[in-house]
Motif scaffolding. Structure first.
Motif, PDB file in Angstrom:
ATOM      1  N   ASN A  13     -14.397   7.587 -14.673  1.00  0.00           N
ATOM      2  CA  ASN A  13     -13.541   7.483 -13.671  1.00  0.00           C
ATOM      3  C   ASN A  13     -12.245   6.908 -14.396  1.00  0.00           C
ATOM      4  N   ILE A  14     -11.012   7.902 -14.211  1.00  0.00           N
ATOM      5  CA  ILE A  14      -9.657   7.446 -14.769  1.00  0.00           C
ATOM      6  C   ILE A  14      -8.697   7.982 -13.733  1.00  0.00           C
ATOM      7  N   SER A  15      -7.503   7.195 -13.638  1.00  0.00           N
ATOM      8  CA  SER A  15      -6.546   7.588 -12.547  1.00  0.00           C
ATOM      9  C   SER A  15      -5.675   8.774 -13.351  1.00  0.00           C
ATOM     10  N   ILE A  16      -4.970   9.522 -12.461  1.00  0.00           N
ATOM     11  CA  ILE A  16      -4.205  10.749 -13.341  1.00  0.00           C
ATOM     12  C   ILE A  16      -3.079  10.024 -13.868  1.00  0.00           C
ATOM     13  N   SER A  17      -2.485   8.872 -13.560  1.00  0.00           N
ATOM     14  CA  SER A  17      -1.427   8.420 -13.987  1.00  0.00           C
ATOM     15  C   SER A  17      -1.641   7.875 -15.616  1.00  0.00           C
ATOM     16  N   TYR A  18      -3.010   7.277 -15.644  1.00  0.00           N
ATOM     17  CA  TYR A  18      -3.120   6.854 -17.166  1.00  0.00           C
ATOM     18  C   TYR A  18      -3.643   8.256 -17.925  1.00  0.00           C
ATOM     19  N   LEU A  19      -4.162   9.109 -17.370  1.00  0.00           N
ATOM     20  CA  LEU A  19      -4.457  10.332 -18.085  1.00  0.00           C
ATOM     21  C   LEU A  19      -3.101  10.990 -18.645  1.00  0.00           C
ATOM     22  N   ILE A  20      -2.163  11.152 -17.630  1.00  0.00           N
ATOM     23  CA  ILE A  20      -0.846  11.594 -18.116  1.00  0.00           C
ATOM     24  C   ILE A  20      -0.146  10.755 -19.313  1.00  0.00           C
ATOM     25  N   GLN A  21      -0.241   9.315 -19.108  1.00  0.00           N
ATOM     26  CA  GLN A  21       0.239   8.508 -20.272  1.00  0.00           C
ATOM     27  C   GLN A  21      -0.517   8.635 -21.341  1.00  0.00           C
ATOM     28  N   ILE A  22      -1.758   8.750 -21.463  1.00  0.00           N
ATOM     29  CA  ILE A  22      -2.557   9.216 -22.653  1.00  0.00           C
ATOM     30  C   ILE A  22      -2.318  10.599 -23.281  1.00  0.00           C
ATOM     31  N   ILE A  23      -1.972  11.465 -22.504  1.00  0.00           N
ATOM     32  CA  ILE A  23      -1.465  12.853 -22.978  1.00  0.00           C
ATOM     33  C   ILE A  23      -0.158  12.548 -23.625  1.00  0.00           C
ATOM     34  N   LEU A  24       0.852  11.977 -22.918  1.00  0.00           N
ATOM     35  CA  LEU A  24       1.974  11.860 -23.273  1.00  0.00           C
ATOM     36  C   LEU A  24       2.124  11.030 -24.940  1.00  0.00           C
ATOM     37  N   ALA A  25       1.028   9.997 -24.934  1.00  0.00           N
ATOM     38  CA  ALA A  25       1.184   9.302 -26.151  1.00  0.00           C
ATOM     39  C   ALA A  25       0.596   9.987 -27.276  1.00  0.00           C
ATOM     40  N   ILE A  26      -0.288  10.885 -27.005  1.00  0.00           N
ATOM     41  CA  ILE A  26      -0.837  11.790 -28.054  1.00  0.00           C
ATOM     42  C   ILE A  26       0.109  12.849 -28.438  1.00  0.00           C
ATOM     43  N   ALA A  27       0.719  13.473 -27.345  1.00  0.00           N
ATOM     44  CA  ALA A  27       1.829  14.276 -27.863  1.00  0.00           C
ATOM     45  C   ALA A  27       2.852  13.784 -28.624  1.00  0.00           C
ATOM     46  N   ALA A  28       3.379  12.524 -28.367  1.00  0.00           N
ATOM     47  CA  ALA A  28       4.308  11.781 -29.097  1.00  0.00           C
ATOM     48  C   ALA A  28       3.803  11.639 -30.432  1.00  0.00           C
ATOM     49  N   PHE A  29       2.643  11.162 -30.833  1.00  0.00           N
ATOM     50  CA  PHE A  29       2.071  10.837 -32.176  1.00  0.00           C
ATOM     51  C   PHE A  29       2.039  12.212 -32.865  1.00  0.00           C
ATOM     52  N   VAL A  30       1.674  13.404 -32.282  1.00  0.00           N
ATOM     53  CA  VAL A  30       1.615  14.531 -33.105  1.00  0.00           C
ATOM     54  C   VAL A  30       2.971  15.168 -33.326  1.00  0.00           C
ATOM     55  N   TYR A  31       4.011  15.043 -32.251  1.00  0.00           N
ATOM     56  CA  TYR A  31       5.398  15.328 -32.656  1.00  0.00           C
ATOM     57  C   TYR A  31       6.050  14.480 -33.633  1.00  0.00           C
ATOM     58  N   GLY A  32       5.619  13.310 -33.788  1.00  0.00           N
ATOM     59  CA  GLY A  32       6.080  12.293 -34.874  1.00  0.00           C
ATOM     60  C   GLY A  32       5.652  12.719 -36.040  1.00  0.00           C
ATOM     61  N   TYR A  33       4.308  12.923 -36.167  1.00  0.00           N
ATOM     62  CA  TYR A  33       3.481  13.386 -37.463  1.00  0.00           C
ATOM     63  C   TYR A  33       4.203  14.612 -38.055  1.00  0.00           C
ATOM     64  N   ALA A  34       4.449  15.656 -37.093  1.00  0.00           N
ATOM     65  CA  ALA A  34       4.920  16.772 -37.334  1.00  0.00           C
ATOM     66  C   ALA A  34       6.359  16.785 -38.009  1.00  0.00           C
ATOM     67  N   SER A  35       7.031  16.100 -37.306  1.00  0.00           N
ATOM     68  CA  SER A  35       8.385  15.699 -37.838  1.00  0.00           C
ATOM     69  C   SER A  35       8.736  14.998 -39.301  1.00  0.00           C
ATOM     70  N   ILE A  36       7.577  13.805 -39.616  1.00  0.00           N
ATOM     71  CA  ILE A  36       7.561  13.497 -40.796  1.00  0.00           C
ATOM     72  C   ILE A  36       6.907  14.089 -41.833  1.00  0.00           C
ATOM     73  N   SER A  37       5.983  14.949 -41.388  1.00  0.00           N
ATOM     74  CA  SER A  37       5.483  15.933 -42.404  1.00  0.00           C
ATOM     75  C   SER A  37       6.503  16.955 -42.738  1.00  0.00           C
ATOM     76  N   GLU A  38       7.445  17.436 -41.910  1.00  0.00           N
ATOM     77  CA  GLU A  38       8.341  18.331 -42.077  1.00  0.00           C
ATOM     78  C   GLU A  38       9.522  17.908 -43.108  1.00  0.00           C
ATOM     79  N   HIS A  39       9.828  16.579 -42.585  1.00  0.00           N
ATOM     80  CA  HIS A  39      10.953  15.790 -43.650  1.00  0.00           C
ATOM     81  C   HIS A  39      10.361  15.699 -44.914  1.00  0.00           C
ATOM     82  N   ILE A  40       9.137  15.402 -45.203  1.00  0.00           N
ATOM     83  CA  ILE A  40       8.451  15.092 -46.488  1.00  0.00           C
ATOM     84  C   ILE A  40       8.251  16.285 -47.370  1.00  0.00           C
ATOM     85  N   GLU A  41       8.328  17.527 -46.564  1.00  0.00           N
ATOM     86  CA  GLU A  41       7.932  18.887 -47.259  1.00  0.00           C
ATOM     87  C   GLU A  41       9.531  19.523 -47.559  1.00  0.00           C
TER      88      GLU A  41
END
Length: 97
Positions: A13-41
């Motif tokens: 059991n997990i609340s919707i607000s925590y699920l949204i926060q987890i999804i947003l945190a994962i999205a932020a990490f993926v975006y940050g990784y992609a941005s850093i990878s693009e700059h390195i390339e």
């Protein structure tokens, strides 16, 4: 205490607000990784281009500029000598009429 067992009927059991926060945190990490990878390339490509330009033979251009500089320095020296000569000539001429 009873020991928790994990099986195919286990629920989580997990609340919707925590699920949204987890999804947003994962999205932020993926975006940050992609941005850093693009700059390195991008930096890697730029470094490769700089190395190609560095290996290009550009010395004839530098030699041409050096030769032009030497010619101009010689002309300046000649003009300085001429100015000195004319100054001496002017000093030798009588000023009376």
């Amino acid at each position: 205490m009873t020991e928790a067992k994990v099986n195919d009927r286990t629920t989580f059991n997990i609340s919707i607000s925590y699920l949204i926060q987890i999804i947003l945190a994962i999205a932020a990490f993926v975006y940050g990784y992609a941005s850093i990878s693009e700059h390195i390339e991008k930096n890697d490509t730029e470094i490769k281009n700089l190395r190609v330009n560095q290996d290009t033979y550009i010395f004839p251009d530098i030699r041409t500029l050096e030769q032009k500089t030497i010619v101009l320095e010689k002309e300046v020296l000649v003009l300085q000598k001429e100015i000195e000569f004319y100054k001496k000539e002017l000093q030798k001429q009588p000023t009376g009429k």
